[in-house]
Design a protein around this motif. Structure first.
Motif: not given
Length: 409
Positions: A168, A171, A173-175, A289, A294
């Motif tokens: 992945k 970041g 799923k976070r950024d 997701f 990714d």
């Protein structure tokens, strides 16, 4: 030759489509991942690619009868035109996979990956599907007029395998990782849509009596339009908006789905295929997701899923011979190409990761691949001016630099 030129334009079109979807710090790298395929695969096709794909009597792989195209002469105009046309398919297919690996792979390793992948995956699979009276899927009666299996399922399954090996993005799923240039995305989609008429209708090889070229061209248009509508309807119901990115992605989903089937269905069948492909692919892109892989630019959700949709639906919608028997043949083609591409691509990616390294370093990924591998940036903000802003001690160039950092973030 005109259709070959149109299909060639699809690779730069893909570069724009993908390039606009990534963050600004890796936009040039994304463009280059498509453009390098134009160079590498053109050479390999002449050396041995065409021979592996279209010669010999083996049902699995061609021989080297045409190595170096040494026996091809100017008197064989139709053969040369076919060689050039099929070359453009070979160039585009590995470039499709680049979207799944955006922002995080070494450019030099990507070039090696393309070389290995077309040699042991694309060229043999093209032989299975298109080598008339030789390829085993061709002889099984699998309908794949222009590349649902050989191009889209092949690239989609390979993209998933490579993405799993590489891992992945930092970041994920976070950024927020939003497209940096949606007009560029739409331009790329438009170039792909235009070029796809050469890709699909051109695969008839003639416009003479009985040729499916005209029907394929019409079905290409109506299926793609229907897929745009299908994607946007799903998007509006699911997310509450009609997005530009959704319209562009829906168009590509429709183009992918009609590719294997368009010469064998009527326009109403093409509309149904497009609507279903648009909605199903819009749903499929969210799986990354939920499942945790990714696929940066939704190669799996659009090309693998769209290719499967089009390949399977023709089993029931073909104007001649439709039914469970044909559906079974279509399923055989889809599953066999998917399995072969996934397994072999996974092994190639692992080999490269464990030897020369496939994944870019954390510092390179964080700073952006444009500077790391190409010593360039997509947008030169330094030309915006360097004078002192009235009433402030901050220079205009400093403000631009600060703005660039915000864009990169």
């Amino acid at each position: 030759m005109i259709c070959a030129a149109m299909v060639m334009l699809m690779t730069p079109g893909l570069a724009f489509f993908y390039g606009g979807m990534v963050r600004v710090k890796s936009a040039l790298n994304m463009l280059m991942m498509s453009f390098i395929s134009l160079g590498i695969v053109s050479i390999l096709w002449v050396l041995y690619g065409y021979s592996i794909a279209f010669s010999g009597t083996s049902p699995i792989v061609g021989d080297l009868d045409f190595i170096g195209l040494r026996d091809i002469s100017v008197d064989q105009g139709e053969v040369v035109a076919f060689i050039a046309f099929q070359l453009m398919f070979a160039i585009l297919t590995p470039a499709l996979m680049s979207g799944a690996l955006a922002d995080r792979v070494k450019f030099s390793t990507w070039a090696v990956f393309i070389t290995l992948w077309v040699t042991v995956v694309y060229f043999p699979v093209a032989h299975w599907v298109w080598a008339a009276d030789e390829g085993w899927l061709f002889n099984q009666g699998v309908i794949d007029f222009a590349g649902g299996t050989a191009v889209h399922i092949n690239a989609g399954a390979g993209a998933l395998a490579a993405a799993l090996v590489v891992g992945k993005r930092i970041g994920f799923k976070r950024d927020p990782m939003r497209p940096h240039n949606l007009p560029m995305v739409l331009l790329g989609a438009a170039l792909l849509w235009f070029g796809w008429f050469g890709f699909n209708a051109g695969s008839a090889l003639t416009t003479g009596s009985g040729s499916p070229a005209a029907m394929m061209a019409l079905n290409t248009q109506v299926a793609t339009g229907a897929a745009v509508v299908g994607w946007l309807i799903y998007e509006r119901i699911r997310h509450g908006a009609f997005t530009t990115l959704g319209a562009a992605s829906g168009a590509i989903a429709g183009l992918v789905a009609i590719t294997p089937s368009g010469a064998n269905v009527n326009p109403m069948g093409a509309i149904l295929i497009g609507l279903l492909a648009g909605a199903i692919c819009a749903w499929a892109v969210s799986l990354k997701f939920k499942l945790g892989y990714d696929d940066s630019l939704d190669v799996v959700g659009v090309h693998l899923v769209g290719g499967v949709v089009g390949t399977l639906l023709v089993g029931f919608l073909a104007t001649e011979g439709a039914g469970f028997e044909q559906f079974g043949k279509q399923a055989l083609g889809a599953v066999s190409v998917m399995a072969y591409s996934f397994v072999v691509t996974y092994l190639i990616a692992q080999l490269l990761q464990r030897t020369i390294g496939f994944r870019a370093s954390e510092d390179e990924e964080t700073a952006g691949l444009d500077l790391a591998f190409h010593a360039e940036t997509g947008y030169d903000f330094s030309q915006a001016g360097s004078g002192t802003v009235p009433g402030s001690t901050v220079t205009a160039s400093a403000e631009v630099a600060a703005g660039q950092k915000k864009v990169d973030a």
